[in-house]
Scaffold this motif. Structure first.
Motif: not given
Length: 170
Positions: A109-128
């Motif tokens: 679950l820790t690994y999945q949370a890190r992956e999801k956080t990284t993906e959401l960060g990429r999406q936020a930067r792209s949307n910005y």
């Protein structure tokens, strides 16, 4: 100085004899017992019964040692001890298995949370980045309307701040 008298067990000491008892103590059959005396008699009888039961139980247990029942009880106790130890060992092993399973699941679950956080960060930067490009394009195409919209937003923000400050003052 007074001379000491010879004391012996066959010579009574009249100083320790009580005076004549009161009349009500002389006739105990006619006088009724008080509630306290009755309760004391009941408690004394119960204590006597308990002592008798304990004595009989002790004798019965001592007699068990002379019979096969004693050996059987000892065998059952040993069997219960062995089973308890076995159950303790199995329970300990099962607890370790569950602990390892929980640790593995937590790591996953820790690994999945890190992956999801990284993906959401990429999406936020792209949307910005996209919003910033769109805003720059809108400012270049409609400069007057943008300035008027910014002025209106500033005016409304100022009004809201004044209203809030006035309501807090009261």
């Amino acid at each position: 100085m007074a001379e000491s008298t010879h004391k012996s067990s066959d010579i009574p000491n009249f100083d320790t004899y009580p005076s004549t008892p009161p009349e009500q103590l002389l006739d105990t059959r006619s006088a009724e017992r008080s509630a306290l005396e009755q309760r004391a008699a009941e408690l004394g009888a119960a204590a006597g019964r308990i002592a008798l039961i304990m004595r009989e139980t002790k004798e019965n247990v001592e007699n068990l040692a002379q019979h096969g029942i004693y050996d059987r009880v000892i065998g059952l106790a040993e069997n219960a001890r062995i089973r308890t130890e076995s159950l303790r060992r199995r329970t300990g092993a099962r607890v370790q298995e569950l602990t390892h399973a929980v640790q593995d699941k937590a790591a996953e679950l820790t690994y999945q949370a890190r992956e999801k956080t990284t993906e959401l960060g990429r999406q936020a930067r792209s949307n910005y980045y996209r919003v910033r490009l769109k805003a720059n394009q809108t400012v270049r195409e409609y400069p007057v309307q943008t300035a008027l919209a910014a002025g209106a937003a500033g005016f409304l923000l100022g009004v809201a701040l004044r209203i809030r400050r006035a309501s807090r003052a009261h």
